[in-house]
Design a protein around this motif. Structure first.
Motif, short mmCIF file in Angstrom:
data_model
loop_
_atom_site.label_atom_id
_atom_site.label_comp_id
_atom_site.label_asym_id
_atom_site.label_seq_id
_atom_site.Cartn_x
_atom_site.Cartn_y
_atom_site.Cartn_z
N ASP A 238 0.81 -1.23 0.00
CA ASP A 238 0.00 0.00 0.00
C ASP A 238 0.84 1.27 0.00
OD1 ASP A 238 -2.26 -1.50 -0.02
OD2 ASP A 238 -2.81 -1.16 2.07
N TYR A 239 1.86 1.34 0.85
CA TYR A 239 2.62 2.59 0.98
C TYR A 239 3.41 2.88 -0.30
CZ TYR A 239 5.79 6.15 2.75
OH TYR A 239 6.50 7.32 2.92
N VAL A 240 3.97 1.86 -0.90
CA VAL A 240 4.68 2.04 -2.18
C VAL A 240 3.68 2.46 -3.26
CG1 VAL A 240 6.04 0.90 -3.97
CG2 VAL A 240 6.48 0.39 -1.56
N GLY A 241 2.50 1.82 -3.25
CA GLY A 241 1.47 2.20 -4.21
C GLY A 241 1.04 3.64 -4.06
N PHE B 30 -5.90 10.37 -8.48
CA PHE B 30 -6.39 10.63 -7.12
C PHE B 30 -7.60 9.73 -6.82
CE2 PHE B 30 -4.48 15.09 -7.21
CZ PHE B 30 -3.53 14.79 -6.25
N TYR B 31 -8.51 9.62 -7.79
CA TYR B 31 -9.73 8.82 -7.60
C TYR B 31 -9.39 7.34 -7.40
CZ TYR B 31 -14.12 6.46 -8.59
OH TYR B 31 -15.21 5.64 -8.51
N LEU B 32 -8.50 6.81 -8.25
CA LEU B 32 -8.16 5.39 -8.17
C LEU B 32 -7.53 5.04 -6.82
CD1 LEU B 32 -6.66 4.90 -11.75
CD2 LEU B 32 -8.82 3.96 -10.91
N ALA B 33 -6.63 5.91 -6.35
CA ALA B 33 -5.99 5.65 -5.06
C ALA B 33 -6.99 5.75 -3.92
CB ALA B 33 -4.83 6.62 -4.85
N ALA B 34 -7.94 6.69 -4.03
CA ALA B 34 -8.97 6.83 -2.99
C ALA B 34 -9.90 5.61 -3.00
CB ALA B 34 -9.77 8.11 -3.21
N GLU B 35 -10.21 5.11 -4.19
CA GLU B 35 -11.07 3.94 -4.31
C GLU B 35 -10.43 2.72 -3.65
OE1 GLU B 35 -14.00 2.46 -7.77
OE2 GLU B 35 -11.88 2.28 -8.27
N ASP B 36 -9.09 2.65 -3.69
CA ASP B 36 -8.34 1.57 -3.05
C ASP B 36 -8.02 1.87 -1.59
OD1 ASP B 36 -8.19 -0.58 -4.66
OD2 ASP B 36 -6.15 -0.26 -5.34
N LYS B 37 -8.52 3.01 -1.11
CA LYS B 37 -8.40 3.41 0.30
C LYS B 37 -6.97 3.73 0.73
CE LYS B 37 -12.49 0.67 1.47
NZ LYS B 37 -13.07 -0.41 2.30
N THR B 38 -6.14 4.18 -0.22
CA THR B 38 -4.81 4.64 0.14
C THR B 38 -4.71 6.17 0.04
OG1 THR B 38 -4.04 4.19 -2.10
CG2 THR B 38 -3.60 2.52 -0.45
N GLU C 175 7.43 -1.06 5.37
CA GLU C 175 6.95 0.28 5.08
C GLU C 175 7.56 1.32 6.02
OE1 GLU C 175 2.61 -0.80 3.09
OE2 GLU C 175 2.68 0.29 5.00
N VAL C 176 7.75 0.95 7.29
CA VAL C 176 8.41 1.85 8.24
C VAL C 176 9.83 2.15 7.76
CG1 VAL C 176 9.27 2.13 10.60
CG2 VAL C 176 7.04 1.07 10.20
N SER C 177 10.52 1.10 7.32
CA SER C 177 11.90 1.26 6.84
C SER C 177 11.94 2.18 5.62
CB SER C 177 12.50 -0.10 6.50
OG SER C 177 12.52 -0.94 7.64
N LEU C 178 10.97 2.01 4.72
CA LEU C 178 10.91 2.86 3.53
C LEU C 178 10.70 4.33 3.91
CD1 LEU C 178 8.80 0.85 0.92
CD2 LEU C 178 11.25 1.32 0.87
N PHE C 179 9.82 4.56 4.88
CA PHE C 179 9.55 5.94 5.31
C PHE C 179 10.80 6.56 5.93
CE2 PHE C 179 7.76 9.00 8.45
CZ PHE C 179 7.18 9.88 7.53
N ILE C 180 11.49 5.80 6.76
CA ILE C 180 12.73 6.30 7.38
C ILE C 180 13.79 6.57 6.30
CG2 ILE C 180 14.65 5.70 8.90
CD1 ILE C 180 12.63 4.09 10.58
#
Length: 475
Positions: free
Chosen positions: A91-94, A315-323, A452-457
């Motif tokens: 999800d976070y990469v997406g 924006f719409y597609l990502a919102a539809e996937d709840k990210t 995902e935490v590692s990616l954010f850091i």
């Protein structure tokens, strides 16, 4: 506790093959193609330009193969670059792929608006527009943003139809330009230009500069994949992508190389925007240059419309996937995600105002926009290669194409430049706020796992290092 929002979702299959191809052509063929002779020769001679084009064509065809391969192997993924990144890496990469792509689209729009005003500034009646960064230009650019907002809000199919008309005009104009260039081509002049020019840098640096220019001209190759959810057929998505890649390769390469048979390289580098107008003026007088300037304005308006549609849909597609936050899902009576259009327009307005106060010019805006789309491209190629490897029985030809696509994606990220890496990493970091809002709406923790935490850091670290290096560079 999760937040439940009941919002109508779009399931209308309204875009034909022609509409999908027009979206690709319209988004790719904006301002860049009309200025490519000067932009591509500014830091490279004809030898480096030729080498750069050979590599670019192989790379772009590999990239388009990646999109087509995913479309055929995973027709259930109808959210383009965002969906490829999410299904491949989480999800976070997406989210970052969607965020970077949307910002690229809106920065592209800001650059197009500056370009329109800079082109209009060549006409006496619009002299107050200057190079697109005057107060008069700012007012006009802002007006254009909200005119496009109105057009897209009227309906995706209606906006796509307008884009088909504008893309048709562009095709005829560009074919006419190529024919004129061919008629004015002098082999002796071209042969005279075939020599290495060390004052422009070594061959590697010249080739690299050529490829950076061509990357901008090929952004938009993924447009059909972005609108797959609204496509009448997934087969049309694949066909439109392939045709778009091939046709734009032919057009861009011709308009890049033919001028070397018309003017000396030094003369091409000295041409003003749009440089194709200057070449035509050399062949047929000043009136022909004015015709090109009008064609440029029409083409850029089409690109402006296409990129607004792409940003809105992302924006719409990502919102539809709840990210992304759920308010972006709201559809109006014409099945258009109206809040997504509004956010896209507001963001474009902010970029225009920032460009005005920082005196940012067209080329700087497109370089930053290009840096933002490189990560989504690389993620798409990695996902395509992942599908090939996990297929079961390894297809060596597909694996070879996948490796080529990944290598091209890595090269693009490497060649993006330090300053733009700093700015793009910072913009990716800011985007995390939207991701956190979306996660909170679902009652989920900010990150799904340690990866995902590692990616954010890592993103924080890259941003700090890049900004510090950029700061030291400019002082």
């Amino acid at each position: 506790m999760s937040t439940t929002i009941s919002i109508k979702k779009s399931n209308v299959k309204e875009l034909s093959f022609v509409s999908l191809y027009a979206l690709i052509f319209g988004s790719m063929m904006g301002s860049g193609v009309f200025d490519i002779p000067q932009n591509i020769s500014a830091q490279a001679g004809v030898i480096a330009v030729s080498i750069g084009w050979i590599i670019t064509i192989v790379g772009i065809l590999s990239l388009s193969w990646a999109f087509i391969y995913i479309t055929r192997k995973r027709p259930d993924i109808q959210s383009g670059l965002y969906g490829y990144a999410k299904h491949g890496f989480g999800d976070y990469v997406g989210f970052n792929s969607a965020w970077g792509y949307a910002l690229n689209s809106l920065l592209a729009n800001a650059s197009y608006l500056i370009y329109i005003c800079a082109t209009l500034g060549n006409f006496a009646v619009f002299k107050y527009f200057g190079q697109g960064n005057t107060v008069s230009a700012l007012v006009f650019e802002s007006l254009m943003i909200w005119v496009v907002y109105f057009l897209v809000n009227r309906g995706i199919r209606e906006a796509a139809f307008i884009n088909v008309i504008i893309s048709t005009i562009k095709i005829f104009t560009l074919v006419a330009v190529i024919v004129i260039f061919i008629l004015g081509f002098n082999y002796v002049r071209f042969k005279h230009n075939i020599h290495f020019e060390p004052k422009l840098g070594n061959l590697f640096e010249q080739t690299k500069s050529t490829m950076l220019v061509t990357v901008w001209d090929f952004t938009g190759i993924e447009a059909a994949c972005i609108f797959a959810l609204r496509a009448k057929s997934m087969a049309d998505v694949a066909r439109a992508t392939l045709l778009g890649a091939v046709s734009v390769c032919i057009i861009d390469a011709a308009i890049s190389l033919l001028p070397f048979g018309i003017l000396p390289g030094t003369a091409i580098r000295g041409l003003s925007t749009p440089s194709t107008a200057g070449i035509l003026a050399t062949l047929y007088g000043l009136n022909s240059a004015e015709v090109i300037r009008v064609a440029v304005i029409i083409s850029v308006v089409g690109a402006l419309l296409a990129w607004t549609m792409l940003a809105t849909n992302m924006f719409y597609l990502a919102a539809e996937d709840k990210t992304m936050p759920q308010f972006l899902l709201k559809l109006n009576s014409r099945n258009v995600p109206t809040n997504a259009v509004l956010i896209s327009s507001i963001a474009a307005q902010i970029f225009i105002v920032m460009g005005f106060f920082t005196n940012a010019v067209y080329l700087m805006m497109i370089q930053l926009a290009t840096s933002l789309i490189l990560l989504p491209y690389l993620l798409a190629t990695l996902f395509a290669l992942k599908l090939v490897i996990t297929e079961g029985k390894l297809d060596l030809l597909s694996a070879f194409k996948g490796v080529l696509a990944v290598l091209y994606g890595v090269w693009l990220v490497y060649s993006g430049g330090m300053m733009f890496l700093a700015l793009s990493s910072l913009m990716y970091l800011v985007g995390a706020v939207f991701y956190f809002i979306a996660r909170k709406e679902q009652g989920l923790s900010f990150f799904a796992n340690k990866f995902e935490v590692s990616l954010f850091i890592l993103l924080i670290g890259i941003t700090i290092i890049s900004v510090c290096k950029w700061y030291n560079f400019i002082i």
